[in-house]
Design a protein around this motif. Structure first.
Motif, short mmCIF file in Angstrom:
data_model
loop_
_atom_site.label_atom_id
_atom_site.label_comp_id
_atom_site.label_asym_id
_atom_site.label_seq_id
_atom_site.Cartn_x
_atom_site.Cartn_y
_atom_site.Cartn_z
N THR A 89 -37.92 24.62 45.65
CA THR A 89 -36.96 25.13 46.60
C THR A 89 -37.91 25.55 47.71
OG1 THR A 89 -37.22 27.14 45.46
CG2 THR A 89 -35.44 25.49 44.73
N GLU A 116 -38.89 28.37 50.33
CA GLU A 116 -38.32 29.41 50.57
C GLU A 116 -36.87 29.48 50.44
OE1 GLU A 116 -42.19 29.13 52.91
OE2 GLU A 116 -40.32 27.87 52.72
N HIS A 117 -36.12 28.32 50.36
CA HIS A 117 -34.84 28.10 50.64
C HIS A 117 -34.13 28.98 49.58
CE1 HIS A 117 -35.48 25.06 53.48
NE2 HIS A 117 -36.06 24.19 52.63
N SER A 118 -34.50 28.97 48.24
CA SER A 118 -33.59 29.39 47.20
C SER A 118 -33.49 30.93 47.39
CB SER A 118 -34.36 29.09 45.84
OG SER A 118 -33.59 29.93 44.80
N ALA A 157 -31.37 31.83 50.23
CA ALA A 157 -29.90 31.47 50.04
C ALA A 157 -29.29 32.60 49.08
CB ALA A 157 -29.75 30.07 49.36
N GLN A 183 -37.97 30.26 57.29
CA GLN A 183 -37.18 28.95 57.37
C GLN A 183 -35.82 29.23 58.44
OE1 GLN A 183 -37.42 26.00 56.14
NE2 GLN A 183 -39.12 26.34 55.05
N TYR A 198 -30.46 24.38 56.20
CA TYR A 198 -30.43 24.01 54.84
C TYR A 198 -30.36 25.37 53.83
CZ TYR A 198 -31.30 21.68 50.67
OH TYR A 198 -30.97 20.97 49.25
N PRO A 199 -30.74 26.51 54.12
CA PRO A 199 -30.43 27.58 53.54
C PRO A 199 -28.89 27.92 53.36
CG PRO A 199 -32.41 28.18 54.68
CD PRO A 199 -31.90 26.85 54.86
N LEU A 237 -27.58 25.54 50.93
CA LEU A 237 -27.73 25.94 49.62
C LEU A 237 -26.92 27.13 49.18
CD1 LEU A 237 -29.41 25.71 46.88
CD2 LEU A 237 -31.41 26.79 48.05
N GLN A 246 -34.72 20.72 49.04
CA GLN A 246 -35.20 20.78 50.24
C GLN A 246 -34.39 20.02 51.30
OE1 GLN A 246 -39.33 19.80 50.36
NE2 GLN A 246 -39.71 20.88 48.27
N ALA A 247 -34.53 20.11 52.59
CA ALA A 247 -33.79 19.67 53.83
C ALA A 247 -34.46 18.19 53.81
CB ALA A 247 -33.85 20.46 55.00
N THR A 286 -33.50 22.55 62.25
CA THR A 286 -33.84 22.41 60.96
C THR A 286 -35.46 22.18 61.03
OG1 THR A 286 -31.64 21.76 60.49
CG2 THR A 286 -33.29 21.38 58.82
#
Length: 459
Positions: free
Chosen positions: A36, A38-40, A43, A66, A70-71, A74, A151-152, A192
């Motif tokens: 993931t 940093e997205h997770s 989010a 980020q 995308y975050p 998610l 991911q994006a 993005t």
């Protein structure tokens, strides 16, 4: 090929693409290792009430590592499908959210199939060529794999293809709707993935000199693109100014990425040089269809951060993102000034890794990946020759691809960076494949003029 036949074929391919991607996610159980980035964390912070935040180097706070698109996707998946702990402010299990995010990726990727067909038609190809390109995107291994990580990549791939399509329709027909769509999609794509910013900025200038359009249309298009940038990117940049006390257009990671790609241990990517042991393990697993084992810490764990000196770590520890970014700027610029020859060599390495494979990434040794990359490059080169002969449009695809490739060459690259441009490469490949068996030679006079028709229904 008749329009109805082509339309039905592409719709079937879109459905097939979705099923193949969901099937691979289920088969590989990709949610066990969602990768993931940093997205997770961001989010989860968004849903749990901490805002757009992230923690690193013993510091936690509002972040720009980020950007929001995308975050936010998610976060919506986590909020909808994951249960919170009844006492502690955390999620009980993130798996349902990751699974939902991967399904969303599959939707974006299936949409890319349809966009690829439309792109071929807009650039100058026949319906048969468009169906061939859509079919290639449907079954291409890396396009399928891109849906199996949180991911994006799949979203960026769809946006990249849509940008090229809408630009071509906008300048060819002069219709405001297409240009509004291009401006919105392009600015969202740049928000993005900031690597698209140079191309979008140059487009705003170049459109003013687009002599095939009336002056009023050129001025209108430039104004629309500027307005989209102000409305879509502007609020995030102002937020970053308020949060960090400095102007950060999109992400606060430019210099840390430059340093990752340029230091004494640099390989051009975030990875360290692959060891003989890891290369042997990866080679033994070339025929594996999943990469869960290759993601383990023993095989694919070390990164550039692990080679920072103690002095460098002390300068970074406990500092906020802006201070760390300034430190990485010093690390990177000092190294480049002291090692111009090594920097030039790394630029060549990055170019090679972007166009070919990242030979320091254990997952790049998978047989299906190596074969698909080799085949893609061969088809691209041959397809370009045929596309040039058939007088396809090239301006914006080449501008977008060229600016991104230049940025990756000068800063840092990764295996995933080439995936958004695969539909374009497969579109070019269709110019060659579609001409086999007389498909190109048998074009009637009406079909040969159809791609240049200003009517969108002709597509």
């Amino acid at each position: 090929m008749k329009r109805r036949t082509a339309t039905v074929s592409v719709l079937v391919l879109c459905l097939m693409a979705f099923v193949l991607r969901v099937g691979y996610v289920v088969y590989a159980k990709s949610w066990r290792e969602p990768n993931t980035m940093e997205h997770s964390t961001i989010a989860q912070c968004m849903v749990l009430g901490y805002g757009f935040s992230f923690g690193d180097w013993y510091w936690f706070g509002k972040t720009s590592v980020q950007s929001p698109p995308y975050p936010a996707v998610l976060a919506a998946c986590l909020w909808t499908f994951c249960d919170k702990h009844p006492i502690y402010n955390r999620f009980v299990d993130l798996t349902p959210g990751y699974q939902a995010a991967m399904v969303v990726n599959c939707v974006f990727s299936a949409l890319t199939v349809w966009l690829t067909y439309r792109l071929v038609r807009a650039l100058g190809g026949t319906r048969a060529m468009g169906v061939i390109a859509a079919g290639l995107v449907t079954v291409w291994p890396t396009q399928i794999y891109s849906c199996s990580v949180v991911q994006a990549i799949a979203m960026i791939t769809a946006a990249t293809t849509a940008m090229m399509l809408l630009f071509q329709l906008g300048v060819r027909t002069g219709k405001v709707g297409y240009w509004i769509g291009f401006s919105i999609v392009g600015c969202l794509a740049a928000l993005t993935e900031p690597v698209f910013l140079p191309a979008m900025a140059l487009t705003g200038l170049i459109i003013l000199a687009w002599v095939k359009l009336p002056l009023r249309v050129r001025l209108r298009n430039a104004a629309i693109l500027l307005a989209a940038a102000v409305c879509i990117i502007g609020p995030w940049s102002l937020r970053n100014r308020a949060v960090h006390g400095a102007w950060v257009p999109i992400k606060n990671t430019f210099w840390v990425n430059v340093w990752k790609g340029n230091n004494d241990n640099a390989t051009g990517t975030d990875r360290l040089q692959i060891t003989d042991e890891v290369k042997e393990i990866a080679s033994e697993r070339m025929t594996n269809t999943t990469d869960i084992e290759l993601r383990s810490g023993r095989i694919d764990g070390a990164r550039q951060y692990d080679r920072l000196s103690e002095t460098q770590k002390a300068r970074l520890m406990g500092q906020d993102e802006t201070v760390r970014e300034a430190a990485f700027k010093d690390f990177a610029t000092e190294w480049i000034k002291a090692n111009p020859g090594k920097y030039a060599r790394l630029c060549a390495v990055r170019l090679g890794k972007t166009l070919w494979i990242d030979w320091d990434n254990p997952k790049s040794y998978k047989l299906v990946y190596v074969v698909s990359r080799a085949l893609l490059q061969a088809l691209t080169l041959v397809g370009l020759v045929f596309a040039i002969r058939q007088r396809w449009a090239f301006f914006f695809p080449v501008l977008l691809l060229g600016t991104c490739l230049l940025t990756y060459t000068l800063t840092i690259t990764a295996a995933r960076f080439s995936i958004p441009f695969e539909p374009l490469q497969l579109a070019w490949a269709s110019a060659f494949l579609g001409s086999l068996g007389g498909l190109f030679g048998a074009r009637s006079s009406s079909s040969s003029t159809t791609p240049l028709d200003s009517s969108p229904q002709a597509l």
